[in-house]
Design a protein around this motif. Structure first.
Motif, mmCIF file in Angstrom:
data_model
loop_
_atom_site.group_PDB
_atom_site.id
_atom_site.type_symbol
_atom_site.label_atom_id
_atom_site.label_comp_id
_atom_site.label_asym_id
_atom_site.label_seq_id
_atom_site.Cartn_x
_atom_site.Cartn_y
_atom_site.Cartn_z
ATOM 1 N N ASP A 1 -3.797 9.139 26.162
ATOM 2 C CA ASP A 1 -2.949 9.719 27.040
ATOM 3 C C ASP A 1 -2.218 10.933 26.038
ATOM 4 N N VAL A 2 -1.589 10.810 25.561
ATOM 5 C CA VAL A 2 -0.170 11.389 25.021
ATOM 6 C C VAL A 2 -1.214 12.645 23.475
ATOM 7 N N LEU A 3 -2.167 11.587 22.719
ATOM 8 C CA LEU A 3 -3.121 12.512 22.152
ATOM 9 C C LEU A 3 -3.950 13.563 22.612
ATOM 10 N N ARG A 4 -4.008 13.429 23.821
ATOM 11 C CA ARG A 4 -5.016 14.628 24.355
ATOM 12 C C ARG A 4 -4.253 15.736 24.617
ATOM 13 N N ASP A 5 -2.547 15.524 25.493
ATOM 14 C CA ASP A 5 -1.791 16.534 25.508
ATOM 15 C C ASP A 5 -1.789 17.437 24.198
ATOM 16 N N LEU A 6 -1.569 16.267 22.662
ATOM 17 C CA LEU A 6 -1.189 17.008 21.964
ATOM 18 C C LEU A 6 -2.658 17.875 20.896
ATOM 19 N N GLU A 7 -3.425 17.315 21.384
ATOM 20 C CA GLU A 7 -4.855 17.963 21.011
ATOM 21 C C GLU A 7 -4.912 19.487 22.079
ATOM 22 N N LYS A 8 -4.475 19.481 23.550
ATOM 23 C CA LYS A 8 -4.577 20.540 24.447
ATOM 24 C C LYS A 8 -4.192 21.620 23.899
ATOM 25 N N GLU A 9 -2.219 20.996 23.597
ATOM 26 C CA GLU A 9 -1.384 21.654 22.601
ATOM 27 C C GLU A 9 -1.350 22.009 21.771
ATOM 28 N N GLY A 10 -2.623 22.195 20.550
ATOM 29 C CA GLY A 10 -2.504 22.660 19.525
ATOM 30 C C GLY A 10 -1.997 22.090 18.553
ATOM 31 N N VAL A 11 -1.894 20.648 18.626
ATOM 32 C CA VAL A 11 -0.316 20.407 17.609
ATOM 33 C C VAL A 11 -1.041 19.537 16.596
ATOM 34 N N ILE A 12 -2.427 18.590 17.216
ATOM 35 C CA ILE A 12 -3.105 17.809 16.081
ATOM 36 C C ILE A 12 -4.156 18.858 16.034
ATOM 37 N N GLY A 13 -5.637 18.949 15.561
ATOM 38 C CA GLY A 13 -6.503 19.707 15.593
ATOM 39 C C GLY A 13 -8.059 18.755 16.400
ATOM 40 N N GLU A 14 -7.725 17.664 16.222
ATOM 41 C CA GLU A 14 -8.019 17.452 17.215
ATOM 42 C C GLU A 14 -8.449 16.150 17.425
ATOM 43 N N VAL B 1 0.961 -1.311 -0.007
ATOM 44 C CA VAL B 1 0.105 -0.219 -0.305
ATOM 45 C C VAL B 1 1.192 1.446 -0.415
ATOM 46 N N ALA B 2 1.037 2.096 -0.624
ATOM 47 C CA ALA B 2 1.639 3.387 -1.332
ATOM 48 C C ALA B 2 0.933 4.442 0.121
ATOM 49 N N PRO B 3 2.107 5.110 0.685
ATOM 50 C CA PRO B 3 1.726 5.634 2.197
ATOM 51 C C PRO B 3 0.773 7.247 1.485
ATOM 52 N N ALA B 4 0.226 7.467 2.091
ATOM 53 C CA ALA B 4 -0.750 8.323 1.536
ATOM 54 C C ALA B 4 0.121 9.608 1.867
ATOM 55 N N ALA B 5 -0.306 10.497 0.862
ATOM 56 C CA ALA B 5 0.633 12.371 0.818
ATOM 57 C C ALA B 5 0.668 12.692 2.063
ATOM 58 N N ALA B 6 1.357 13.605 2.512
ATOM 59 C CA ALA B 6 2.015 14.083 4.046
ATOM 60 C C ALA B 6 0.916 14.832 4.125
ATOM 61 N N LEU B 7 0.008 14.948 5.488
ATOM 62 C CA LEU B 7 -0.764 16.212 6.138
ATOM 63 C C LEU B 7 0.061 16.942 5.782
ATOM 64 N N LYS B 8 -0.825 18.131 5.380
ATOM 65 C CA LYS B 8 -0.662 19.680 5.455
ATOM 66 C C LYS B 8 -0.977 20.331 6.475
ATOM 67 N N ASP B 9 -1.252 20.170 7.148
ATOM 68 C CA ASP B 9 -1.491 21.358 8.526
ATOM 69 C C ASP B 9 -2.281 20.790 9.770
ATOM 70 N N LEU B 10 -1.000 20.008 9.911
ATOM 71 C CA LEU B 10 -1.764 19.354 11.287
ATOM 72 C C LEU B 10 -1.917 19.437 12.155
ATOM 73 N N LYS B 11 -2.408 21.300 12.310
ATOM 74 C CA LYS B 11 -2.827 21.987 13.403
ATOM 75 C C LYS B 11 -4.431 21.934 13.689
#
Lengths: 349, 428
Positions: free
Chosen positions: A294-307, A216-226
């Motif tokens: 746990d880490v994904l919630r942190d990243l969500e709070k820190e705004g690293v990922i959208g949700e 499976v070819a990897p999907a294109a990278a996300l443009k804006d993780l935020k």
């Protein structure tokens, strides 16, 4: 006992209508036998009879696949046969492909046993051998006399619902399905004999030719993780405590979809692993080790990922067949798309 | 190293006042076994039951199977580093109770425990249905941690096997078989014209219930090493009650490793059997790389022409198997690999999780996903409570009448990857 009823499918050439110049004739059905059906009927003796023969031009079928298939299915249905047989097609490519496609359609739609015959290099064999029993023939109609009794013998067994033997016993093309057997010698003895042959450059036969995997070819990278909605999916078996859907500890036949709303992290009170293939103690005491909420919630709070997506999907990878895994992922990938998920983190163990 | 294995054939097992072997019958003092097992404070109850070939008996959840053995000549004692001191073993003479075994069972530790049926269709798939089994059913102390329970159950089995083995000390064996492998240079010189063959012994080391011990060392902490084949016959390699039941190598399998036995049969005739490279199947990539690099390095270093590589478990260890195969072939050493398959219940999926064109010589122990119905048995040793949960079971595996519908994965030893059985798979 009444005879099993068979509908037989052949092309314009074997029906004696004509060659390439008649290859565009649409499907028609005639009562009784036509062409090779005669020899087939003779080989059936008292067990089965051919009640009708459907004839279709090879080009017509190739160019009007959907319509032709629907028309032919209706014809077959009208005779309510016990079995459907197509060909043999020998090395005729379009004919072989048509035989395979129609057999598969009849099998899938009417649920009756189907059988065809062709040369192993016929493109139809390659496409349909996994789905169908295809009697192996030589590459020309000169083999008709030998091919017909083989097809008749296998057809009778299939119509009666008898257990079928190996490809070489029943003369069908290998379907790529693994079946368990007892061999004459134990495995260790076979291994040593194989090794002695191999080291002396003598011929040997592997018991399992290496499999081929999809890449499976990897999907294109996300443009804006935020701004991205990220889902988490695991084959590490994390489930709500008590494993409510009873996902198997090995060879999973199902996956689960569970809500993460309200969970800042997972605990041993709320979640556990159903996976039977690794030491579960560490995943059970802290399920975030496998499903990193746990880490994904942190990243969500820190705004690293959208949700973080509301649901996680989970199954047990332990001994689960590639076939099941593909089936699961095809289903939930559609749901993830429909829910507007931009990226998925898959964790394994 | 030269080891004589004195096989005392056991055709029956009975309870008795005294533990002894007489005319092919193993007599067992039940209370002495219970007392031995109860020495461990982690075990609160022990029940001893007997199971003989052909009986309507189901033993489950099975953890380990061990052949009772005793050293009668030569250095060290049986099960070095576990029961006896870590003296290097594999020389002299060892007696075995051939046809008998200790089977440990009890409440599950994890998911990997199995089923042994002594008759019926399930019995055909496990070699242990042909043995006279002394079943040790243990009950752990409430609340003890899983690793502690596993160790207690493991040690209970080894202690009982050692105890029963002692009954063989003064018994004249029915058959004596001698095995010998010399130090490397001497062994190479002995049969200079025969191909030099080794055995790469992959040991399951993925963690709890996936561990193996070499001279008492948890094998996930070893780097690949070289053993004389006879060391293994004295219990240098022992099971930590590992992996799915069908393809776990029980201690019985290690003691009676069929690849070692078959290699010895051709030793000095068609091949020169040089020795065993023991390696592990750790879960970290760096460990997999290191161990496969080292097994390939040893294969070359020992001057081998060919090796057999055996696997334990499936899925994750498929990568170790293929890495070993590829790297050893790249050293110019030919390989045959012994594995089993997970091709799905319909047999239509890829059987292994990893593949390489260099793995062109494969022996298979069969497709573990095949479904079987095990009819009810008159007697259950252990408990049926876990039939739905153990690897290979599913929701509804245990039916109201006591029959079990499950994958053959649940049957102890069914698709063994040391080539212990005749069961296999082919393409249909």
């Amino acid at each position: 006992m009444s005879k099993y009823k068979v509908v037989h499918y052949i092309n314009q050439f074997f029906a004696g209508i004509g060659g390439e110049e008649k290859a565009n004739i649409p499907p028609e059905m005639r009562d009784g036998v036509v062409g090779p059906g005669m020899a087939l009927a003779a080989a059936f003796e008292a067990d089965m009879e051919i009640v009708a023969t459907i004839i279709c031009g090879d080009s017509y079928y190739a160019e009007n696949m959907e319509n032709a298939e629907a028309e032919i299915l209706e014809m077959v249905k009208s005779k309510s046969p016990d079995m459907f047989i197509a060909g043999p097609a020998f090395n005729a490519g379009r004919y072989g492909t048509a035989c395979g496609a129609i057999c598969k359609a009849v099998k899938d739609n009417l649920g009756i046993p189907v059988l065809t015959g062709m040369y192993v290099e016929n493109p139809g064999a390659d496409i349909f051998k996994k789905d169908l029993f295809i009697v192996e023939t030589k590459n020309s109609a000169a083999d008709m006399r030998k091919a017909i009794p083989k097809m008749a013998a296998l057809a009778i067994k299939m119509a009666k619902g008898e257990e079928l033997g190996s490809p070489s016993e029943e003369n069908y093309i290998e379907r790529g399905v693994r079946r368990n057997i007892f061999r004459e010698k134990r495995g260790a003895e076979r291994a040593v004999e194989m090794l002695v042959a191999k080291v002396n450059n003598k011929p040997f036969v592997t018991e399992y030719p290496m499999p081929v995997f999809d890449h499976v070819a990897p999907a294109a990278a996300l443009k804006d993780l935020k701004k991205a909605k990220i889902a988490v999916v695991t084959s590490g078996g994390i489930v709500p405590k008590g494993n409510p859907d009873h996902i198997e500890s090995s060879s999973a036949s199902k996956y689960g979809k569970y809500d993460l709303t309200g969970f800042d992290y997972l605990t041993d009170e709320t979640h556990e692993t159903a996976h039977g293939g690794y030491d579960p103690c560490y995943a059970n005491s802290n399920p975030n080790r496998v499903l990193p909420v746990d880490v994904l919630r942190d990243l969500e709070k820190e705004g690293v990922i959208g949700e973080l997506h509301k649901y996680f999907y989970t199954t047990v990878g332990n001994g689960t067949s590639v076939g099941n895994a593909v089936k699961f992922s095809k289903e939930y990938a559609q749901e993830l798309l429909a829910d507007g998920v931009d990226g998925v983190i898959m964790t394994s163990t | 190293m030269r080891l004589e294995l004195g096989k005392i054939k056991i055709a029956d097992v009975q309870f008795s006042e005294e533990t002894k072997v007489e005319n092919g019958t193993l007599y067992v003092n039940k209370q002495e076994i219970i007392d031995l097992v109860m020495e461990d404070d982690h075990i609160v109850k022990c029940v001893v039951e007997l199971a003989r070939p052909g009986e309507s008996v189901r033993i489950t959840p099975v953890k380990d199977v061990i052949e009772p053995r005793v050293k009668v000549e030569g250095p060290g004692g049986i099960f070095p580093g576990m029961i006896n001191k870590v003296t290097t073993v594999g020389e002299g003479r060892t007696h075995t109770l051939n046809g008998a075994a200790v089977v440990t069972c009890g409440k599950i530790v994890g998911f990997q425990e199995g089923i042994i049926d002594m008759s019926g269709p399930g019995a055909e798939l496990t070699p242990f249905s042909k043995l006279n089994n002394v079943c040790v059913v243990v009950e752990p102390k409430e609340g003890i941690e899983q690793h502690t329970y596993e160790k207690a159950a493991r040690m209970a089995g080894l202690k009982v096997a050692t105890y029963l083995g002692k009954a063989a000390i003064d018994v004249e064996p029915d058959e004596i078989v001698a095995y010998e492998t010399k130090p490397l240079l001497e062994q190479v010189a002995e049969y200079p014209d025969l191909p030099k063959v080794g055995y790469v012994y992959m040991l399951q080391t993925q963690g709890l219930l996936h561990d193996t011990y070499v001279y008492g060392v948890d094998a996930k902490k070893i780097i690949p090493t070289v053993l004389y084949p006879t060391e293994i016959m004295d219990g240098a390699v022992l099971s930590g009650n590992c992996v799915s039941a069908c393809d776990k190598n029980t201690s019985y399998h290690h003691l009676n490793n069929p690849i070692i036995e078959e290699l010895y049969k051709k030793h000095g005739k068609e091949i020169n059997f040089i020795g065993v490279i023991a390696t592990n199947e750790n879960v970290y990539l760096a460990d997999k790389e290191r161990s496969s690099n080292w097994s390939a390095k040893f294969a070359k270093y020992l001057g081998l022409d060919a090796v057999i590589i055996s696997q334990e478990g499936f899925g994750n260890p498929d990568t170790d198997l293929i890495m070993n195969c590829k790297k050893i072939e790249n050293e110019g050493v030919k390989t045959v690999i012994v594995t089993d398959e997970y091709a799905g219940r319909d047999g239509a999926s890829q059987s292994l999780a990893d593949a390489d064109p260099k793995a062109d010589a494969v022996v298979t122990g069969g497709n573990a996903n095949e479904v079987i119905v095990l009819p009810p048995m008159d007697k259950v040793i252990g408990m049926l409570d876990y039939a739905d949960k153990i690897a290979g079971g599913f929701d509804g595996s245990l039916r109201p009448d006591g029959s079990i519908e499950a994958e053959i994965q649940v049957i102890t030893g069914a698709t063994n990857e040391l080539g212990f059985n005749k069961y296999s798979a082919t393409t249909y």
